[in-house]
Design an enzyme around this catalytic site. Structure first.
Site, PDB file in Angstrom:
ATOM      1  N   TYR A  62      -4.540  78.931  19.410  1.00 10.43           N
ATOM      2  CA  TYR A  62      -4.623  78.479  20.792  1.00 10.43           C
ATOM      3  C   TYR A  62      -4.660  79.482  21.868  1.00 10.43           C
ATOM      4  CZ  TYR A  62      -5.296  74.116  18.892  1.00 10.43           C
ATOM      5  OH  TYR A  62      -5.665  72.753  18.292  1.00 10.43           O
ATOM      6  N   ARG A  65      -8.391  80.464  21.844  1.00  9.57           N
ATOM      7  CA  ARG A  65      -9.055  79.450  22.441  1.00  9.57           C
ATOM      8  C   ARG A  65      -9.046  79.516  24.064  1.00  9.57           C
ATOM      9  NH1 ARG A  65      -9.295  74.614  19.459  1.00  9.57           N
ATOM     10  NH2 ARG A  65     -10.365  73.651  21.188  1.00  9.57           N
ATOM     11  N   ASN A  98     -12.436  67.236  25.179  1.00  9.31           N
ATOM     12  CA  ASN A  98     -12.293  68.492  25.158  1.00  9.31           C
ATOM     13  C   ASN A  98     -10.847  69.146  25.815  1.00  9.31           C
ATOM     14  OD1 ASN A  98     -14.805  68.481  24.306  1.00  9.31           O
ATOM     15  ND2 ASN A  98     -15.769  68.840  26.382  1.00  9.31           N
ATOM     16  N   HIS A 115      -7.066  64.570  24.457  1.00  6.65           N
ATOM     17  CA  HIS A 115      -6.570  65.240  23.163  1.00  6.65           C
ATOM     18  C   HIS A 115      -5.849  66.595  23.743  1.00  6.65           C
ATOM     19  CE1 HIS A 115      -9.997  63.573  20.433  1.00  6.65           C
ATOM     20  NE2 HIS A 115      -8.844  62.684  20.546  1.00  6.65           N
ATOM     21  N   GLY A 184     -22.172  64.662  24.113  1.00  7.02           N
ATOM     22  CA  GLY A 184     -21.970  65.778  23.268  1.00  7.02           C
ATOM     23  C   GLY A 184     -20.948  65.358  22.207  1.00  7.02           C
ATOM     24  N   SER A 186     -19.952  64.062  17.979  1.00  6.06           N
ATOM     25  CA  SER A 186     -20.428  63.608  16.886  1.00  6.06           C
ATOM     26  C   SER A 186     -20.025  62.206  16.442  1.00  6.06           C
ATOM     27  CB  SER A 186     -20.292  64.699  15.835  1.00  6.06           C
ATOM     28  OG  SER A 186     -18.685  64.952  15.539  1.00  6.06           O
ATOM     29  N   GLU A 212     -28.313  65.617  18.913  1.00  9.21           N
ATOM     30  CA  GLU A 212     -28.316  65.023  17.502  1.00  9.21           C
ATOM     31  C   GLU A 212     -27.959  63.586  17.529  1.00  9.21           C
ATOM     32  OE1 GLU A 212     -26.802  68.295  14.444  1.00  9.21           O
ATOM     33  OE2 GLU A 212     -25.638  68.132  16.309  1.00  9.21           O
ATOM     34  N   ALA A 228     -27.368  68.568  27.120  1.00 12.21           N
ATOM     35  CA  ALA A 228     -26.654  68.015  28.101  1.00 12.21           C
ATOM     36  C   ALA A 228     -27.034  68.433  29.488  1.00 12.21           C
ATOM     37  CB  ALA A 228     -25.154  67.659  27.938  1.00 12.21           C
TER      38      ALA A 228
HETATM   39  C1  BV8 Z   1      -4.417  59.339  15.518  1.00  8.49           C
HETATM   40  C2  BV8 Z   1      -7.419  68.772  20.332  1.00  8.49           C
HETATM   41  C3  BV8 Z   1      -2.643  58.005  14.747  1.00  8.49           C
HETATM   42  C4  BV8 Z   1      -7.314  69.978  19.431  1.00  8.49           C
HETATM   43  C5  BV8 Z   1      -8.423  67.080  18.684  1.00  8.49           C
HETATM   44  C6  BV8 Z   1      -9.965  58.289   8.460  1.00  8.49           C
HETATM   45  C7  BV8 Z   1     -10.816  57.482   9.170  1.00  8.49           C
HETATM   46  C8  BV8 Z   1     -10.582  57.396  10.342  1.00  8.49           C
HETATM   47  C9  BV8 Z   1      -9.570  58.061  11.066  1.00  8.49           C
HETATM   48  C10 BV8 Z   1      -8.846  58.894  10.625  1.00  8.49           C
HETATM   49  C11 BV8 Z   1      -9.063  59.028   9.236  1.00  8.49           C
HETATM   50  N1  BV8 Z   1      -7.986  59.975   8.720  1.00  8.49           N
HETATM   51  C12 BV8 Z   1      -7.228  60.344   9.895  1.00  8.49           C
HETATM   52  C13 BV8 Z   1      -7.666  59.681  11.013  1.00  8.49           C
HETATM   53  C14 BV8 Z   1      -7.449  59.875  12.231  1.00  8.49           C
HETATM   54  C15 BV8 Z   1      -7.640  61.113  13.033  1.00  8.49           C
HETATM   55  C16 BV8 Z   1      -9.116  61.366  12.712  1.00  8.49           C
HETATM   56  O1  BV8 Z   1     -10.218  60.958  13.368  1.00  8.49           O
HETATM   57  N2  BV8 Z   1      -9.750  62.272  11.767  1.00  8.49           N
HETATM   58  C17 BV8 Z   1     -11.339  62.385  11.506  1.00  8.49           C
HETATM   59  C18 BV8 Z   1     -11.334  63.970  11.092  1.00  8.49           C
HETATM   60  C19 BV8 Z   1     -11.694  61.552  10.188  1.00  8.49           C
HETATM   61  N3  BV8 Z   1      -7.593  61.074  14.382  1.00  8.49           N
HETATM   62  C20 BV8 Z   1      -6.226  61.519  14.842  1.00  8.49           C
HETATM   63  O2  BV8 Z   1      -5.449  62.005  13.986  1.00  8.49           O
HETATM   64  C21 BV8 Z   1      -6.071  61.244  16.274  1.00  8.49           C
HETATM   65  N4  BV8 Z   1      -4.591  60.508  16.059  1.00  8.49           N
HETATM   66  O3  BV8 Z   1      -5.171  58.878  14.890  1.00  8.49           O
HETATM   67  O4  BV8 Z   1      -3.012  59.101  15.605  1.00  8.49           O
HETATM   68  C22 BV8 Z   1      -1.467  57.548  15.485  1.00  8.49           C
HETATM   69  C23 BV8 Z   1      -1.253  56.403  15.777  1.00  8.49           C
HETATM   70  C24 BV8 Z   1       0.083  55.982  16.522  1.00  8.49           C
HETATM   71  C25 BV8 Z   1       1.171  56.985  16.449  1.00  8.49           C
HETATM   72  C26 BV8 Z   1       0.974  58.174  15.946  1.00  8.49           C
HETATM   73  C27 BV8 Z   1      -0.239  58.563  15.536  1.00  8.49           C
HETATM   74  C28 BV8 Z   1      -5.713  62.377  16.887  1.00  8.49           C
HETATM   75  C29 BV8 Z   1      -7.213  63.060  17.036  1.00  8.49           C
HETATM   76  C30 BV8 Z   1      -7.326  64.221  17.840  1.00  8.49           C
HETATM   77  C31 BV8 Z   1      -7.167  65.471  17.325  1.00  8.49           C
HETATM   78  N5  BV8 Z   1      -7.328  66.644  18.296  1.00  8.49           N
HETATM   79  N6  BV8 Z   1      -8.608  67.988  19.639  1.00  8.49           N
HETATM   80  C32 BV8 Z   1      -8.392  71.246  19.803  1.00  8.49           C
HETATM   81  O5  BV8 Z   1      -9.332  70.727  20.460  1.00  8.49           O
HETATM   82  O6  BV8 Z   1      -8.201  72.036  19.475  1.00  8.49           O
HETATM   83  S1  BV8 Z   1      -9.814  66.414  18.119  1.00  8.49           S
HETATM   84  C33 BV8 Z   1     -11.235  67.629  18.341  1.00  8.49           C
HETATM   85  O7  BV8 Z   1     -12.258  67.471  17.315  1.00  8.49           O
HETATM   86  C34 BV8 Z   1     -11.686  67.517  19.737  1.00  8.49           C
HETATM   87  O8  BV8 Z   1     -10.974  67.010  20.964  1.00  8.49           O
HETATM   88  C35 BV8 Z   1     -12.983  66.277  19.349  1.00  8.49           C
HETATM   89  O9  BV8 Z   1     -12.210  65.140  19.452  1.00  8.49           O
HETATM   90  C36 BV8 Z   1     -13.123  66.677  17.827  1.00  8.49           C
HETATM   91  C37 BV8 Z   1     -14.583  67.352  17.748  1.00  8.49           C
HETATM   92  O10 BV8 Z   1     -15.364  66.394  17.923  1.00  8.49           O
HETATM   93  P1  BV8 Z   1     -16.610  66.690  18.967  1.00  8.49           P
HETATM   94  O11 BV8 Z   1     -16.018  66.888  20.288  1.00  8.49           O
HETATM   95  O12 BV8 Z   1     -17.511  65.694  18.717  1.00  8.49           O
HETATM   96  O13 BV8 Z   1     -17.262  68.014  18.470  1.00  8.49           O
HETATM   97  P2  BV8 Z   1     -18.331  68.096  17.133  1.00  8.49           P
HETATM   98  O14 BV8 Z   1     -18.466  69.596  17.029  1.00  8.49           O
HETATM   99  O15 BV8 Z   1     -17.887  67.302  15.971  1.00  8.49           O
HETATM  100  O16 BV8 Z   1     -19.638  67.582  17.632  1.00  8.49           O
HETATM  101  C38 BV8 Z   1     -20.420  68.337  18.748  1.00  8.49           C
HETATM  102  C39 BV8 Z   1     -21.586  67.504  19.154  1.00  8.49           C
HETATM  103  O17 BV8 Z   1     -22.182  67.946  20.422  1.00  8.49           O
HETATM  104  C40 BV8 Z   1     -22.709  67.397  18.128  1.00  8.49           C
HETATM  105  O18 BV8 Z   1     -22.973  65.863  17.850  1.00  8.49           O
HETATM  106  C41 BV8 Z   1     -23.742  68.066  18.688  1.00  8.49           C
HETATM  107  O19 BV8 Z   1     -24.965  67.410  18.267  1.00  8.49           O
HETATM  108  C42 BV8 Z   1     -23.376  67.840  20.189  1.00  8.49           C
HETATM  109  N7  BV8 Z   1     -24.128  69.028  20.884  1.00  8.49           N
HETATM  110  C43 BV8 Z   1     -24.442  70.242  20.467  1.00  8.49           C
HETATM  111  N8  BV8 Z   1     -25.011  70.959  21.662  1.00  8.49           N
HETATM  112  C44 BV8 Z   1     -24.952  70.181  22.611  1.00  8.49           C
HETATM  113  C45 BV8 Z   1     -24.636  68.754  22.284  1.00  8.49           C
HETATM  114  N9  BV8 Z   1     -24.549  67.700  22.938  1.00  8.49           N
HETATM  115  C46 BV8 Z   1     -24.925  67.957  24.321  1.00  8.49           C
HETATM  116  N10 BV8 Z   1     -25.579  69.063  24.772  1.00  8.49           N
HETATM  117  C47 BV8 Z   1     -25.446  70.386  24.066  1.00  8.49           C
HETATM  118  N11 BV8 Z   1     -26.221  71.249  24.514  1.00  8.49           N
END
Ligand code: BV8
Ligand code: ZN
Length: 244
Positions: A62, A65, A98, A115, A184, A186, A212, A228
């Site tokens: 971090y 980051r 973010n 987050h 932005g 996924s 995408e 965006a």
């Molecule tokens: C919770 C902080 C419960 C850290 C982050 C199975 C099924 C469903 C859910 C789960 C599962 N197993 C586990 C879970 C839950 C889990 C989860 O969802 N896992 C996923 C991987 C399946 N979720 C959790 O654990 C959450 N907590 O569920 O708690 C609970 C309930 C009660 C009590 C206690 C607990 C917590 C999740 C948060 C984790 N922390 N961030 C850090 O950032 O360092 S998540 C982190 O990853 C980001 O914050 C963000 O959310 C995620 C990344 O996703 P995106 O931001 O969408 O980025 P990505 O690269 O994927 O996509 C980028 C997009 O941008 C692309 O589509 C691309 O096309 C587009 N793009 C590119 N260029 C551009 C653009 N768009 C526009 N303009 C451009 N130029």
């Protein structure tokens, strides 16, 4: 020129952003770095277990980051949202996944980091004391400070498996919104990926902006494919929204 979206005087806009809105500011998205965050596996740097196992590695990650976020600048997409907020006032709410501070630096105020934030640290003991402003980069765990209660400071970041922040306010804002604009992200991380489905259920128009189709594409009434920074300026025309 992409279609424009009507925002009428009675409309309320809920905006959700993800890593994609900061891509044009030079911050890598998660998808782009093929599941590895700057060479680290999520399990090693962004889970409660990782923190227990090796807080030094988590702080090294971090701190890196933080360094890259402080060097980055907001891009036209961040400014377009700050402009829209200025035009809509309390008919606007911005929720971001973010942890960078580019929305704030572009002027956004009606903003919630669901987050967490790179610019803050908090007590690992959850002793109740609020998070503190902390923009430092730590080369060694020995440099990391402690809370007044004696607990070690950890990044004010929501790790996987931890509860996301501000969910009550988010649910309220989604319920009273009439337009949801998602930019932005996924649609791979929950509960954020479900927001568009909640909005759809409450009858809102749902618009996605990104190059995408997201994994939750089925829930959007409009998908505007593109970067965006290019799309948002056009979408709002920079001045008062002429979203007819
Ligand atoms: C919770 C902080 C419960 C850290 C982050 C199975 C099924 C469903 C859910 C789960 C599962 N197993 C586990 C879970 C839950 C889990 C989860 O969802 N896992 C996923 C991987 C399946 N979720 C959790 O654990 C959450 N907590 O569920 O708690 C609970 C309930 C009660 C009590 C206690 C607990 C917590 C999740 C948060 C984790 N922390 N961030 C850090 O950032 O360092 S998540 C982190 O990853 C980001 O914050 C963000 O959310 C995620 C990344 O996703 P995106 O931001 O969408 O980025 P990505 O690269 O994927 O996509 C980028 C997009 O941008 C692309 O589509 C691309 O096309 C587009 N793009 C590119 N260029 C551009 C653009 N768009 C526009 N303009 C451009 N130029
Ligand atoms: Zn404490």
């Amino acid at each position: 020129m992409p279609s424009q979206i009507i925002i009428a005087p009675e409309d309320r806009v809920f905006v959700l952003t993800g890593a994609g809105i900061s891509a044009e500011s030079g911050l890598p998205t998660f998808r782009a770095s093929d599941g590895l965050w700057e060479g680290h596996r999520i399990e090693d740097v962004c889970t409660p277990e990782a923190w227990e196992r090796n807080p030094g590695l988590v702080w090294e990650f971090y701190s890196a980051r933080r360094d890259s976020a402080w060097r980055a600048q907001p891009n036209p997409a961040h400014f377009a949202l700050a402009q829209l907020e200025a035009n809509l006032g309390d008919r606007f709410f911005l929720c971001t996944q973010n942890v960078d501070d580019l929305h704030e630096r572009a002027g956004s105020r009606r903003l919630l980091h669901m987050h967490g934030e790179l610019a803050r640290s908090r007590c690992q003991r959850e002793c109740g004391l609020p998070p503190v402003e902390d923009r430092a980069s730590y080369r060694d765990i020995g440099e990391v400070g402690f809370c007044a209660c004696g607990g070690r400071l950890r990044p004010h970041i929501v790790f996987f498996g931890e509860m996301t922040l501000g969910m009550d306010q988010i649910e309220r804002e989604i319920a009273r919104a009439t337009v949801m604009l998602v930019i932005g992200t996924s649609g791979s991380v929950y509960p954020a990926a479900d927001f568009v489905r909640w909005a759809r259920r409450s009858g809102s128009r749902t618009v996605y902006v990104g190059p995408e189709r997201p994994l939750n594409a089925e829930a959007f009434s409009h998908i505007v494919e593109g970067a965006a920074g290019e799309i948002l300026r056009g979408l709002f025309g920079g001045g008062p929204p002429k979203l007819s």
